[in-house]
Structures are given as structure tokens and as C-alpha cells.
Design a protein around this motif. Structure first.
Motif, PDB file in Angstrom:
ATOM      1  N   UNK A  22       0.937  -1.403   0.007  1.00  0.00           N
ATOM      2  CA  UNK A  22       0.019   0.169   0.070  1.00  0.00           C
ATOM      3  C   UNK A  22       0.822   1.426   0.045  1.00  0.00           C
ATOM      4  N   UNK A  23       2.056   1.231   0.721  1.00  0.00           N
ATOM      5  CA  UNK A  23       2.666   2.253   0.828  1.00  0.00           C
ATOM      6  C   UNK A  23       3.622   2.608  -0.597  1.00  0.00           C
ATOM      7  N   UNK A  24       3.841   1.536  -1.130  1.00  0.00           N
ATOM      8  CA  UNK A  24       4.502   1.529  -2.474  1.00  0.00           C
ATOM      9  C   UNK A  24       3.481   2.311  -3.356  1.00  0.00           C
ATOM     10  N   UNK A  25       2.216   1.530  -3.672  1.00  0.00           N
ATOM     11  CA  UNK A  25       1.222   2.246  -4.500  1.00  0.00           C
ATOM     12  C   UNK A  25       1.026   3.652  -4.357  1.00  0.00           C
ATOM     13  N   UNK A  26       0.688   3.900  -2.992  1.00  0.00           N
ATOM     14  CA  UNK A  26       0.236   5.503  -2.706  1.00  0.00           C
ATOM     15  C   UNK A  26       1.609   6.409  -2.598  1.00  0.00           C
ATOM     16  N   UNK A  27       2.638   6.115  -2.563  1.00  0.00           N
ATOM     17  CA  UNK A  27       3.752   6.892  -2.542  1.00  0.00           C
ATOM     18  C   UNK A  27       4.134   7.730  -3.771  1.00  0.00           C
ATOM     19  N   UNK A  28       4.040   9.014  -3.520  1.00  0.00           N
ATOM     20  CA  UNK A  28       4.178  10.066  -4.744  1.00  0.00           C
ATOM     21  C   UNK A  28       5.748  10.303  -4.685  1.00  0.00           C
ATOM     22  N   UNK A  29       6.532   9.774  -3.774  1.00  0.00           N
ATOM     23  CA  UNK A  29       7.880   9.914  -3.754  1.00  0.00           C
ATOM     24  C   UNK A  29       8.607   8.736  -4.818  1.00  0.00           C
ATOM     25  N   UNK A  30       7.771   7.717  -4.973  1.00  0.00           N
ATOM     26  CA  UNK A  30       8.142   6.614  -5.838  1.00  0.00           C
ATOM     27  C   UNK A  30       7.495   6.903  -7.090  1.00  0.00           C
ATOM     28  N   UNK A  31       8.270   7.548  -8.115  1.00  0.00           N
ATOM     29  CA  UNK A  31       7.410   7.473  -9.443  1.00  0.00           C
ATOM     30  C   UNK A  31       7.450   6.321 -10.145  1.00  0.00           C
ATOM     31  N   UNK A  32       8.387   5.652 -10.273  1.00  0.00           N
ATOM     32  CA  UNK A  32       8.718   4.312 -10.971  1.00  0.00           C
ATOM     33  C   UNK A  32       9.356   3.327 -10.310  1.00  0.00           C
ATOM     34  N   UNK A  33       9.028   2.195 -10.171  1.00  0.00           N
ATOM     35  CA  UNK A  33       9.869   0.983  -9.679  1.00  0.00           C
ATOM     36  C   UNK A  33       9.200  -0.201  -9.681  1.00  0.00           C
ATOM     37  N   UNK A  34       9.629  -1.170  -8.921  1.00  0.00           N
ATOM     38  CA  UNK A  34       9.211  -2.420  -8.749  1.00  0.00           C
ATOM     39  C   UNK A  34       9.173  -3.061  -7.382  1.00  0.00           C
ATOM     40  N   UNK A  35       8.077  -3.562  -6.796  1.00  0.00           N
ATOM     41  CA  UNK A  35       7.985  -3.901  -5.518  1.00  0.00           C
ATOM     42  C   UNK A  35       7.896  -5.672  -5.759  1.00  0.00           C
TER      43      UNK A  35
END
Length: 92
Positions: A22-35
Motif C-alpha cells: 500500500x505504501x508503494x502504491x500510494x507513495x508520490x515519492x516513488x515515481x517508477x519502480x518495482x515491488x
């Protein structure tokens, strides 16, 4: 079982993993990436769009990328599906 249901079963059954996703999905700081979860990779294309695909290790220890069977999903729909699953499976 379809990919989303299998993802929910595999990755959302642990509270700590749920919070990280949920943090990964909602984070505006993470623009692109993989979980990288236990079996699935959730790839963030931009703030609103994700690709979900499976990755597993075969019996020879080789990692198999199943991105050919990837599923595209919008952020709002992904959160809705996760929260519905969480509500229906309230063992957290």
C-alpha cells in the motif's frame, strides 16, 4: 485462479507485506519502480498505472519471468481490489 486473486492470496496474507505494498502504491515519492513480493512483481509505471506479473524459481533454481502474462491495472482499481480482499479476509 486468475492472476489478481492469486496475487492477493500470495502477497496480501501478511500484514507487514500489505502495508509495504500500500505504501508503494500510494507513495508520490516513488515515481517508477518495482515491488518484489514472494511470487509477484508489482511494477509502477507512473503514479497511476501498474503492471502485475509473476516470477518464480523452477526446480533447477532458475528464475522464470512471467511478464508475458502481465496484467495492467490502474492505481484506484488496485487499491479497491486489495481493500475488498482485506475486508473479506479479516485475519489481519
Amino acid at each position: 485462479m486468475d492472476m489478481i486473486k492469486d496475487f492477493l492470496y500470495s502477497e496480501m496474507s501478511i500484514e507487514e507485506l500489505y502495508k509495504k505494498v500500500i505504501f508503494f502504491i500510494n507513495s508520490d515519492e516513488i515515481q517508477k519502480g518495482e515491488f518484489e513480493g514472494n511470487q509477484y512483481i508489482l511494477k509502477k509505471i507512473d503514479k497511476e498505472n501498474f503492471i502485475l506479473y509473476a516470477e518464480y524459481e523452477d526446480k533447477e533454481g532458475v528464475v522464470k519471468d512471467m511478464s508475458g502474462t502481465a496484467q495492467f491495472i490502474h492505481k484506484d482499481k488496485l487499491i479497491e481490489i486489495i481493500e475488498k480482499y482485506r475486508k473479506e479476509n479479516e485475519e489481519f
